[in-house]
Design an enzyme around this catalytic site. Structure first.
Site, mmCIF file in Angstrom:
data_model
loop_
_atom_site.group_PDB
_atom_site.id
_atom_site.type_symbol
_atom_site.label_atom_id
_atom_site.label_comp_id
_atom_site.label_asym_id
_atom_site.label_seq_id
_atom_site.Cartn_x
_atom_site.Cartn_y
_atom_site.Cartn_z
ATOM 1 N N ASP A 24 -7.299 5.561 -3.599
ATOM 2 C CA ASP A 24 -6.502 4.713 -3.193
ATOM 3 C C ASP A 24 -5.968 3.816 -4.095
ATOM 4 O OD1 ASP A 24 -5.468 2.374 -1.435
ATOM 5 O OD2 ASP A 24 -6.850 2.313 0.263
ATOM 6 N N CYS B 69 0.772 -1.239 -0.280
ATOM 7 C CA CYS B 69 0.096 0.577 -0.061
ATOM 8 C C CYS B 69 1.220 1.590 0.565
ATOM 9 C CB CYS B 69 -0.442 -0.166 1.310
ATOM 10 S SG CYS B 69 -0.207 -0.204 2.549
ATOM 11 N N HIS C 14 -3.018 1.496 6.853
ATOM 12 C CA HIS C 14 -2.987 1.554 5.175
ATOM 13 C C HIS C 14 -2.863 2.508 5.209
ATOM 14 C CE1 HIS C 14 -3.748 0.392 2.052
ATOM 15 N NE2 HIS C 14 -5.928 1.118 1.915
#
Length: 753
Positions: free
Chosen positions: A411, A327, A388
């Site tokens: 994202d 991520c 995250h």
């Protein structure tokens, strides 16, 4: 023989003489021809059509006026301009003769975008210079004016419309006479013009009012990405490198590959949504392949990347997705792409981030009576990631009600599908904070990530539903939301000076009445969430349990985990405690069991006792995985009341910083030396050692193989660099070995002349 030699020499000399005389006569004839042409041209100038001899696009001067002077594609040649829409730029045309644009001649310049340019959809612009000295069109239209005329040279200025398509434009030009059909051929130029978003222009949809924020979120090419477990996080240095010579062309090709039609590339909403999709490889062979398995033998481990440049270079070179990323790597590359295109962007880290797989706004966790977590289908399992990482991008939102502009979440990690593709956002901060899950895009998913409730269940095969609800925690998710603070990057990974807590702009104060109202209101808009939130409130027991926070544990040290039990009633209670410690991946999945302890003891009225699980280094050293996170699980029960409580805690085993120290100060054209060092904290040697280093504007990213580092010994390496221009930069280094990975450090450099 002598006589013959003399004859041969004579003829050779004579041939040389004739050759020289012939060449001199030809040169004289050419001079006379040119003089005759010049006289004829001066006498019959009106008979020779004007043409374009050369166009100087003044790339460097224009780039400086557009805050684009750092882009290396400009420094490498004169055939490229980098500009921001809504601004103006100048260019000088040298005609073959003096040109009268007011009365006699017309100069036209064509700007085209894409393979099938059209005036109707904004992919072709034709500007006709009539000699006017001022702009007379609005800011949302292209325009051209004449600044000055000097002989055959005419200096023009072009106004770029504020909603121009972002990407690479091509140029052509032509000049002709007004009253005749005499026209020279259309000249298609090799010059490329990159047009970017313009956060400096108040009429641009990406306008960012604060100059310090523009410097940070558009022009800063080095940053930190916060990783780890709450509260022991550290900042991982990352080189965005948006000005690198390979980056801007790569970003333009990515936009073309995204499938977004050309006119839509003027809209930051659609561009940012496309970026969230094309940075991952899931749907359309985007830039990076995600991998959370620790098996990276056919690629590069995520922890070995120091920045975006080598990833984009590799993608461009081999035209296939790069292995591997996680991520924070996705977010680092997204920041590079956004900033390169002029879209304000920052990296955001959410600590204790929920992955809500069934849109219930809850994370449901199931346990056996022995404290083992009950595993469902992995694709259906709710998770709590230690951290995250995603991105905030800045823009107006005319597609939403008033006041929903500003920071938006996108994202690129392929965790969720939206409209059938692995993409997420842009989701408005205001919508997330207000719980407006009905607004686009993907607001409910992000709301769950930062503020879902955690619900614990006990597997009970004797009950009709198979599960007994235990307790819930409304304060676990979104413990802290971080980004790099505005300003210089601090060398230390664990320093808080360059860390900014932005939790308050994502959600209301945890546990406040308004925060609870917002979550319940949001739950009413979703059947799955409504069913979860309408369940009866849990009944508290008369024994209160809590896990005592584990302080920072340096790698190589022992530690202990402690549960505290407090009897709040006037009767003795029998308490049973099961404590487990395991290593976990940062995605929340368990890696290896480390230690377990259980015990039963009486707890008298109003008494408090502690139950501890000691863990030594030998127990966990070979069981740590990436990011060195250890998870603590406590399952506590009271015999007399059948009350059961489940609690969790996580912490990260801390690794040493890499220290970078300038040994020989850098100067242009002279060798510079930076010392890279750290002390091995382990009682074992470090093997298979490598050092990755990067310094934008000074050196290309490279990997250096190192010797083994003995137990408790110092690793020292002298990095040599050869600066070729005056600039400021940051050197970032990352160390990896078989036994110890992902040590990072940095230092700033100011290259003098």
């Amino acid at each position: 023989m002598v006589f013959l030699d003399c004859i041969e020499n004579y003829f050779e000399k004579l041939a040389d003489r004739f050759k020289k005389e012939f060449e001199e006569r030809r040169r004289a004839d050419r001079r006379q021809e040119l003089e005759d042409i010049a006289r004829y041209t001066s006498l019959h100038a009106n008979d020779v059509p004007v043409d374009i001899e050369y166009i100087d696009f003044q790339s460097k001067a224009n780039a400086a006026n557009h805050h684009c002077d750092k882009y290396e594609v400009i420094e490498r040649g004169k055939d490229t301009s980098v500009l921001r829409r809504g601004g103006t730029f100048t260019f000088v045309v040298t005609f073959t003769q003096e040109c009268d644009l007011k009365k006699k001649h017309i100069f036209k310049i064509y700007f085209t975008f894409g393979s099938s340019p059209s005036i109707h959809n904004g992919t072709q612009v034709i500007l006709e210079a009539s000699g006017k000295k001022t702009f007379d069109k609005r800011h949302d239209e292209w325009d051209i004016r004449v600044i000055e005329t000097e002989g055959k040279n005419v200096k023009f200025e072009v106004q770029v419309e504020t909603d121009a398509i972002v990407g690479v434009w091509r140029v052509a030009s032509v000049v002709c006479e007004r009253d005749t059909n005499s026209i020279t051929h259309l000249q298609r130029l090799d010059h490329l013009i990159y047009i970017l978003f313009n956060p400096w222009n108040k009429n641009d949809s990406t306008f960012l009012p604060d100059e310090t924020q523009r410097q940070e979120y558009i022009l800063n090419d080095v940053g930190k990405i916060w990783v780890g477990s709450y509260p022991s996080v550290h900042g991982r240095h990352w080189i965005f490198g948006q000005f690198d010579v390979a980056v801007l062309p790569a970003c333009v090709l990515l936009l073309e590959k995204s499938g977004v039609n050309s006119p839509a590339l003027s809209d930051p909403i659609l561009v940012s949504r496309a970026i969230s999709r094309i940075v991952n490889s899931f749907d359309d062979d985007g830039i990076i392949v995600g991998n959370w398995s620790e098996e990276y033998s056919d690629g590069t481990a995520p922890t070995k990347w120091t920045g975006s440049i080598p990833i984009l270079e590799q993608y461009m070179r081999f035209e296939k997705p790069v292995k591997y990323g996680q991520c924070w790597v996705f977010a680092g590359v997204v920041t590079t792409v956004c900033r390169a295109l002029g879209l304000p962007s920052r990296v955001v880290t959410n600590l204790n981030s929920a992955q809500d797989t069934n849109s219930s706004l809850t994370v449901d966790k199931y346990f056996s009576p022995g404290g083992e977590e009950y595993i469902f289908d992995d694709h259906e399992k709710d998770r709590i990631w230690d951290f995250h990482v995603w991105n905030d991008v800045w823009m107006s939102r005319p597609d939403l009600p008033v006041c929903y502009g500003g920071w938006q979440v996108i994202d690129a990690t392929p965790n969720v599908t939206s409209d059938g593709l692995c993409q997420c956002g842009p989701a408005s901060h205001v919508a997330i904070r207000r719980g407006d899950t009905h607004l686009k895009y993907d607001v409910q998913y992000v709301l769950a990530e930062v503020n879902a409730d955690v619900v614990y269940w006990l597997v009970n095969e004797n009950s009709e539903s198979r599960f007994q609800k235990l307790n819930s925690n409304s304060a676990c998710i979104g413990q802290q939301i971080l980004t790099k603070a505005i300003g210089n990057v601090v060398d230390s990974c664990y320093d808080d000076v360059d860390k900014e807590d932005i939790t308050a702009i994502y959600k209301q104060k945890e546990g406040s009445q308004i925060e609870r109202v917002i979550m319940h209101t949001a739950a009413l808009r979703s059947k799955e969430a409504r069913d979860a939130y309408l369940q009866p409130r849990d009944t508290d027991g008369d024994v209160e349990f809590s896990i005592i926070d584990t302080e920072r544990v340096p790698i190589g040290h022992d530690f202990s985990v402690t549960v505290k039990a407090k009897n709040k009633c006037d009767k003795t209670r029998t308490v049973n405690v099961v404590l487990r410690a395991c290593s976990t991946y940062y995605t929340g999945n368990k890696a290896y069991d480390i230690a377990k302890a259980d015990g039963e003891f009486p707890l008298r009225s109003n008494e408090t006792q502690e139950f501890s699980l000691p863990v030594n280094y030998a127990s966990y050293c070979e069981k740590l995985v990436e990011y060195s996170t250890i998870r603590i699980l406590a399952l506590c029960s009271v015999k007399e009341t059948n009350y059961i409580w489940v609690g969790e805690d996580k912490f990260q085993v801390l690794k040493p910083n890499i220290k970078l120290e300038v040994i020989l100060p850098p100067k242009v054209g002279r060798i510079s030396v930076v010392g890279v060092s750290f002390t091995n904290p382990l009682p074992v040697a470090l093997t298979n050692c490598s050092l990755m280093v990067d310094a934008p504007g000074i050196m290309r990213p490279k990997t250096i193989q190192l010797d083994n580092v003995d137990p408790k010994a110092e690793m020292l390496y002298e990095l040599k660099m050869y600066p070729w221009k005056k600039t400021t930069s940051t050197v970032v280094a990352t160390f990896n070995s078989k036994e110890l990975i992902d040590l990072t450090g940095s230092t700033a450099l100011d290259i003098g002349s």
